[in-house]
Scaffold this motif. Structure first.
Motif, short mmCIF file in Angstrom:
data_model
loop_
_atom_site.label_atom_id
_atom_site.label_comp_id
_atom_site.label_asym_id
_atom_site.label_seq_id
_atom_site.Cartn_x
_atom_site.Cartn_y
_atom_site.Cartn_z
N TRP A 67 -13.62 26.04 -10.66
CA TRP A 67 -12.41 26.47 -11.77
C TRP A 67 -12.37 24.86 -12.54
CZ3 TRP A 67 -10.53 30.57 -12.05
CH2 TRP A 67 -10.41 31.68 -11.05
N MET A 68 -12.76 24.08 -12.27
CA MET A 68 -13.07 22.90 -13.17
C MET A 68 -13.84 23.35 -14.37
SD MET A 68 -14.40 18.96 -12.76
CE MET A 68 -16.09 19.37 -12.87
N ASN A 69 -15.06 23.93 -13.96
CA ASN A 69 -15.89 24.34 -15.07
C ASN A 69 -15.55 25.42 -16.14
OD1 ASN A 69 -17.97 22.55 -14.52
ND2 ASN A 69 -19.07 23.94 -13.10
N LEU A 70 -14.74 26.21 -15.34
CA LEU A 70 -13.96 27.38 -16.35
C LEU A 70 -12.74 26.41 -17.33
CD1 LEU A 70 -13.39 30.24 -13.93
CD2 LEU A 70 -14.78 30.14 -15.84
N GLY A 71 -12.34 25.43 -16.76
CA GLY A 71 -11.19 24.83 -17.42
C GLY A 71 -11.87 24.25 -18.65
N ILE A 72 -13.05 23.54 -18.47
CA ILE A 72 -13.66 22.84 -19.58
C ILE A 72 -14.29 23.79 -20.45
CG2 ILE A 72 -16.08 21.73 -20.05
CD1 ILE A 72 -15.66 20.15 -17.39
N LEU A 73 -14.77 25.22 -20.00
CA LEU A 73 -15.27 26.22 -20.98
C LEU A 73 -14.16 26.64 -21.90
CD1 LEU A 73 -17.74 28.09 -21.60
CD2 LEU A 73 -16.97 29.70 -19.74
N ALA A 74 -12.96 26.79 -21.26
CA ALA A 74 -11.85 27.25 -22.00
C ALA A 74 -11.37 26.30 -22.91
CB ALA A 74 -10.74 27.31 -21.27
N GLY A 75 -11.74 24.89 -22.89
CA GLY A 75 -11.10 23.76 -23.96
C GLY A 75 -12.40 23.68 -24.97
N LEU A 76 -13.43 24.31 -24.80
CA LEU A 76 -14.56 24.06 -25.81
C LEU A 76 -14.05 24.75 -27.05
CD1 LEU A 76 -17.87 24.44 -23.84
CD2 LEU A 76 -16.68 22.14 -24.82
N GLY A 77 -14.24 24.23 -28.29
CA GLY A 77 -13.91 24.59 -29.46
C GLY A 77 -12.46 24.93 -29.96
N THR A 78 -11.51 24.39 -28.92
CA THR A 78 -10.02 24.47 -29.17
C THR A 78 -9.56 23.06 -29.93
OG1 THR A 78 -9.80 25.68 -27.30
CG2 THR A 78 -7.79 24.64 -28.07
N SER A 79 -9.13 23.47 -31.17
CA SER A 79 -8.79 22.11 -31.99
C SER A 79 -7.33 22.07 -32.48
CB SER A 79 -9.83 22.02 -33.09
OG SER A 79 -9.78 22.85 -33.88
N GLU A 80 -6.77 23.41 -32.48
CA GLU A 80 -5.56 23.86 -33.05
C GLU A 80 -4.58 22.97 -32.06
OE1 GLU A 80 -4.66 27.86 -33.52
OE2 GLU A 80 -6.77 28.28 -34.91
N LYS A 81 -3.53 22.42 -32.90
CA LYS A 81 -2.42 21.59 -32.10
C LYS A 81 -1.23 22.83 -32.35
CE LYS A 81 -3.66 17.04 -33.10
NZ LYS A 81 -3.22 15.84 -33.72
N LYS A 82 -0.60 23.17 -31.21
CA LYS A 82 0.51 23.88 -30.95
C LYS A 82 1.69 23.19 -30.58
CE LYS A 82 -2.29 28.10 -30.12
NZ LYS A 82 -2.49 29.27 -29.14
N ILE A 83 2.86 23.42 -30.94
CA ILE A 83 4.20 22.92 -30.52
C ILE A 83 5.03 24.09 -29.82
CG2 ILE A 83 6.43 21.88 -31.31
CD1 ILE A 83 4.81 21.03 -33.84
N ILE A 84 5.02 23.47 -28.53
CA ILE A 84 6.00 24.33 -27.62
C ILE A 84 7.28 24.13 -27.46
CG2 ILE A 84 5.93 25.34 -25.48
CD1 ILE A 84 2.97 25.09 -25.19
N HIS A 85 8.17 24.65 -27.68
CA HIS A 85 9.51 24.50 -27.54
C HIS A 85 10.05 24.89 -26.40
CE1 HIS A 85 9.96 23.32 -31.87
NE2 HIS A 85 9.26 24.40 -32.21
N HIS A 86 10.74 23.63 -25.59
CA HIS A 86 11.18 24.22 -24.02
C HIS A 86 12.68 24.59 -24.01
CE1 HIS A 86 7.26 23.58 -22.14
NE2 HIS A 86 7.26 22.55 -22.89
N ASN A 87 13.01 25.25 -23.45
CA ASN A 87 14.71 25.62 -23.24
C ASN A 87 14.64 25.18 -21.69
OD1 ASN A 87 13.80 27.79 -21.45
ND2 ASN A 87 14.03 29.14 -23.28
N SER A 88 15.87 25.34 -21.18
CA SER A 88 15.97 24.88 -19.62
C SER A 88 15.38 25.72 -18.53
CB SER A 88 17.64 24.90 -19.49
OG SER A 88 18.02 26.35 -19.45
N VAL A 89 15.20 26.83 -19.03
CA VAL A 89 14.20 27.78 -17.96
C VAL A 89 13.01 27.44 -17.84
CG1 VAL A 89 13.57 30.24 -17.75
CG2 VAL A 89 15.93 29.77 -18.43
N THR A 90 12.33 26.91 -19.13
CA THR A 90 10.88 26.78 -19.12
C THR A 90 10.65 25.52 -18.43
OG1 THR A 90 11.07 25.87 -21.29
CG2 THR A 90 10.19 28.20 -21.07
N LYS A 91 11.76 24.30 -18.85
CA LYS A 91 11.57 23.10 -18.34
C LYS A 91 11.55 23.30 -16.78
CE LYS A 91 13.59 20.51 -21.96
NZ LYS A 91 14.78 19.56 -22.51
N THR A 92 12.74 24.15 -16.19
CA THR A 92 12.63 24.20 -14.84
C THR A 92 11.34 24.78 -14.28
OG1 THR A 92 15.19 24.71 -14.90
CG2 THR A 92 14.00 25.37 -12.73
#
Length: 391
Positions: free
Chosen positions: A131-156
């Motif tokens: 699963w670590m290798n799959l995580g590394i594979l998923a991260g390759l080529g990812t350069s876009e920054k995304k801003i995620i807005h949290h509400n109380s539900v997502t924080k919980t």
């Protein structure tokens, strides 16, 4: 060995047929396997019984324990992993990252192929790297920054997810150290040049970290049994008795973890027999024979207990059964001759002693018993006979 895997696969398939939709339940394969392999042990190429804590095939592992539903979900997951791997290799622009992606994806595919004859995906360390290798594979080529807005539900949800992740990490670390101590203790226990006293502390630490683990509890009980034997031979009965009680306790804990190991019942029965607790010895030998009907040691152990208890008819039945499993064992024929004499089956007893001598012409015990029978017939008196270890 190949025949062992074949035996396991046949049994896994039978378990799958028993509950084809939802399976027998995750984690129950190891408990059910001993009972399903019995039918195949009469096959001339599958006579050697084996143990299995998994199906040694990831597809049969899922099918037998989670049924068609679970196998379908697993196959869907594999399809997604393969599709995602090809997607990353195709879309990563950087040549260096593409090379890394190909290497990682090849490793992932290699592990999936290996799981055709193994189930290392479910082992702590190989699973972590998968699963670590799959995580590394998923991260390759990812350069876009995304801003995620949290509400109380997502924080919980995030807090709960982090808490569960921490608990799982702690659990797997504990399992890792438990297995590390177990394997160290196991290797020391099997090494003839190493005193058993050196192995026991590692097995005890493994037990503290992971109490209900059948293999560790079984080996720890065996270690205590060996310590008991050492003190018994050294003439220290108090400490021998103490270690026998410890051995029985941990055999029971091993059974609590997995009641499907006939060796556990056999070893515990042997301890009870040494303690002259014949009723408990009989009960546990019976369980060992029930789980493994072809265990010569368990059959002979139960027969010997009946011999001590002077239950000659059931002892005779067991010794006769043992002759079918191993007809070239002289001690079985001698013991069978003994119970035949006790049951006044003179002709049968004589035949048994003759068979024992045909196997080993220098077998003094059988010679003596046969001589006593012939002398008794001539003089019309009761012959004096000896069984193997019984007088």
């Amino acid at each position: 060995a190949a025949y062992q895997r074949f035996l396991i696969w046949l049994s896994a398939w039978d378990i799958s047929k028993q509950n084809p939709v939802v399976g027998c339940g995750w984690g129950l394969f190891e408990m059910l396997f001993p009972f399903y392999q019995q039918r195949y042990l009469i096959h001339p190429n599958l006579t050697q019984r084996t143990h299995a804590n998994n199906a040694h095939n990831v597809f049969l592992e899922n099918l037998s324990q989670t049924g068609i539903i679970g196998l379908g979900i697993f196959l869907w997951l594999i399809f997604c992993i393969v599709k995602f791997g090809f997607h990353q290799i195709k879309n990563v622009k950087n040549d260096f990252q593409k090379t890394i992606a190909v290497g990682i994806f090849a490793g992932v595919i290699g592990m999936l192929v290996d799981n055709i004859i193994n189930v290392t995906l479910y082992f702590v360390i190989p699973g972590f790297f998968f699963w670590m290798n799959l995580g590394i594979l998923a991260g390759l080529g990812t350069s876009e920054k995304k801003i995620i807005h949290h509400n109380s539900v997502t924080k919980t949800v995030s807090v709960i997810f982090i808490a569960v992740s921490v608990l799982l990490i702690k659990m797997y670390i504990t399992i890792f150290y438990a297995e590390k101590n177990y394997f160290t203790g196991f290797k020391l226990a099997k090494r003839q040049s190493t005193p058993i006293e050196q192995a026991i502390p590692y097995l005890e630490r493994a037990h503290k970290l992971r109490r209900l683990e059948v293999n560790n509890n079984y080996e720890l009980a065996n270690g205590y049994a060996r310590m008991s034997a050492q003190f018994r031979y050294a003439g220290v009965p108090v400490q021998a008795d103490e270690y026998q009680k410890k051995a029985i306790r941990f055999y029971k804990e091993a059974i609590a973890a997995n009641p499907g190991y006939d060796e556990i019942y056999f070893n515990m029965a042997t301890i009870y027999a040494q303690r002259k607790e014949f009723a408990l010895a009989e009960e546990n030998y019976k369980r060992a024979v029930f789980i493994n009907p072809f265990s010569l040691d368990a059959i002979m152990g139960l027969g010997n207990i009946y011999l001590f208890m002077e239950k000659y008819e059931p002892a005779r039945n067991l010794y006769r059964r043992a002759t079918f499993i191993n007809p070239s064992n002289k001690d079985i024929w001698n013991n069978l001759g003994y119970v035949n004499m006790k049951l006044n089956r003179i002709a049968d007893a004589k035949e048994c002693y003759q068979k024992a001598l045909a196997i080993d012409p220098n077998f003094d015990l059988a010679k003596k018993n046969l001589y006593n029978i012939n002398s008794a017939v001539i003089n019309k008196r009761q012959p004096q006979i000896d069984a193997d270890g019984h007088r």
